[in-house]
Write an enzyme that holds these catalytic residues in place. Structure first.
Site, PDB file in Angstrom:
ATOM      1  N   CYS A  16      35.414  37.640  39.882  1.00 24.08           N
ATOM      2  CA  CYS A  16      35.442  38.964  39.154  1.00 24.08           C
ATOM      3  C   CYS A  16      34.474  39.076  37.825  1.00 24.08           C
ATOM      4  CB  CYS A  16      36.756  39.264  38.511  1.00 24.08           C
ATOM      5  SG  CYS A  16      36.940  41.026  37.795  1.00 24.08           S
ATOM      6  N   SER A  74      34.755  40.171  34.894  1.00 26.58           N
ATOM      7  CA  SER A  74      35.393  39.786  33.774  1.00 26.58           C
ATOM      8  C   SER A  74      35.231  38.362  33.361  1.00 26.58           C
ATOM      9  CB  SER A  74      36.883  40.194  33.626  1.00 26.58           C
ATOM     10  OG  SER A  74      37.166  41.661  33.857  1.00 26.58           O
ATOM     11  N   HIS A  89      31.851  38.161  32.005  1.00 21.27           N
ATOM     12  CA  HIS A  89      31.668  38.605  30.740  1.00 21.27           C
ATOM     13  C   HIS A  89      31.893  37.474  29.685  1.00 21.27           C
ATOM     14  CE1 HIS A  89      31.050  42.748  31.461  1.00 21.27           C
ATOM     15  NE2 HIS A  89      32.080  43.116  31.909  1.00 21.27           N
ATOM     16  N   HIS A 128      40.874  34.739  36.926  1.00 19.80           N
ATOM     17  CA  HIS A 128      42.193  35.531  36.681  1.00 19.80           C
ATOM     18  C   HIS A 128      42.463  36.308  37.852  1.00 19.80           C
ATOM     19  CE1 HIS A 128      38.766  38.396  36.028  1.00 19.80           C
ATOM     20  NE2 HIS A 128      39.586  39.441  36.253  1.00 19.80           N
ATOM     21  N   CYS A 135      43.524  41.894  41.026  1.00 18.31           N
ATOM     22  CA  CYS A 135      42.757  42.460  40.011  1.00 18.31           C
ATOM     23  C   CYS A 135      41.823  43.724  40.469  1.00 18.31           C
ATOM     24  CB  CYS A 135      41.642  41.438  39.171  1.00 18.31           C
ATOM     25  SG  CYS A 135      40.625  42.170  37.915  1.00 18.31           S
TER      26      CYS A 135
END
Length: 369
Positions: free
Chosen positions: A40, A42, A45, A61, A167
């Site tokens: 993902c 994220s 990031h 995650h 997610c």
């Protein structure tokens, strides 16, 4: 026990594959053997500093796996159970959980520290504590997690596919159905059609939108979007607004859902301009916390009663919406396998993110040995 994991030690660094010590589960916790982990944005990031966790941290995650051991007091889960992990833990008792907003559960306050609810860590190396991204650390072969982060699923479901429901799928789907309130006959624009945006397209389509416009500069993603509910696909925000106005006989889009990997002020402003009176802009994507990406006309906001809505996990409730989406998958209403462009080993995690950033993947998935 020992576990192999991908660890991020600081901003600008690659994930490091290393061996860690893992503690057994304490009260209210379970030991999980991950079968698959989604790649993902994220976690990317973290590498770029758009989200700053406590370093070092075990990445990942989005995960699914099999429970190996249950700690004291755990009654919902037992060894052998198949689970999808929620990157947002759900206590079930705080103000937000008790009012149907469990995506905002107070237990999520420490997910970027990677610490478990009792305030301690389960990953260690050479005397140093390591957190797990969102209390999960799915880029590890094994992890000890809170029972509040695991949703039991039927054992016949393919974990290497339903892992995406941890997610990306509910975040995108909920951005349309929950936060965006898409209704039959609506015109919906989705800006950025990667792993989350593709599921916003699916959500809008399932909810009955008449027109679903995908916006992305990457031709591969635009072409793919047409297989996931998009009725039109364009490369620019200007094209999207003109098309929405034309299709709605001058009214504008009912929703503009921003799911791009790194949100910019220009796209938010374009989304706000594209919606009709009373329309909704849904902000799902992120930028760095210091970046001010929302600059809109308060005059237009008030007189046209436009709405700007943030969406965490698509404003979905993990223990309710994950089973609902699984039911849609079983019924053939949404696609999962088709979202997965490439499968990787844990050792290839950095290659997976390189492929994502280059626009080669809709979703990459790590398959654990």
């Amino acid at each position: 026990m020992k576990t192999k994991a991908a660890v991020l030690r600081g901003v600008g660094q690659d994930f490091e594959i290393t061996e860690l010590d893992l503690d057994p589960p304490k009260a209210g916790e379970v030991l999980i053997r991950y079968v698959a982990a989604g790649l993902c944005h994220s976690d990317e990031h973290l590498r770029h500093g758009d989200i700053v966790p406590r370093f070092p941290i075990v990445g990942g995650h989005e995960g699914a796996g099999i429970i190996e051991e249950a700690g004291a007091g755990v009654t919902r889960l037992k060894p052998g159970d198949h689970v999808i992990c929620s990157f947002l833990p759900v206590c079930g008792h705080c103000r937000w959980c008790s009012t149907g907003k469990s995506n905002l559960c107070d237990m999520g306050a420490t997910i970027l520290d990677g610490v478990l609810p009792d305030g301690t860590y389960r990953f260690h190396q050479d005397g140093e504590d390591l957190g797990g991204m969102c209390m999960l650390g799915t880029f590890s072969e094994y992890s000890t997690i809170s029972e509040h982060s695991a949703i039991k699923v039927d054992p016949d479901l393919p974990l290497d596919k339903v892992v995406l429901i941890g997610c990306g799928v509910p975040t995108g789907f909920g951005s349309a159905v929950r936060a965006g309130e898409v209704k039959p006959g609506d015109t919906t624009i989705v800006y950025g059609v990667g792993g989350v945006g593709h599921n916003a397209l699916q959500g809008a389509s399932v909810a009955g939108a008449r027109y679903v416009i995908a916006v992305d500069p990457v031709e591969f993603k635009r072409t793919s979007s047409l297989q996931f509910g998009a009725t039109h696909a364009v490369a620019t925000t200007e094209e999207a607004q003109a098309l929405a106005v034309d299709l709605s006989w001058g009214v504008g889009a009912d929703q503009a859902i921003v799911t791009m990997g790194v949100v910019t002020e220009d796209v938010v402003s374009a989304a706000f301009a594209a919606i009709r009176k009373g329309g909704i802009v849904v902000l799902t994507g992120l930028a760095g916390p210091a970046n001010k990406t929302v600059h809109i006309s308060g005059f237009e906001l008030t007189l046209f009663e436009k709405r700007l809505q943030g969406a965490l996990f698509g404003s979905s409730n993990p223990f309710d919406d994950i089973p609902r989406i699984l039911d849609l998958y079983r019924a053939g209403k949404i696609k999962l396998a088709e979202l997965i462009t490439t499968r990787y080993t844990l050792d290839q995690v950095n290659q997976g993110y390189e492929d994502m950033m280059a626009g080669r993947n809709i979703r990459g998935v790590i398959i654990h040995d």
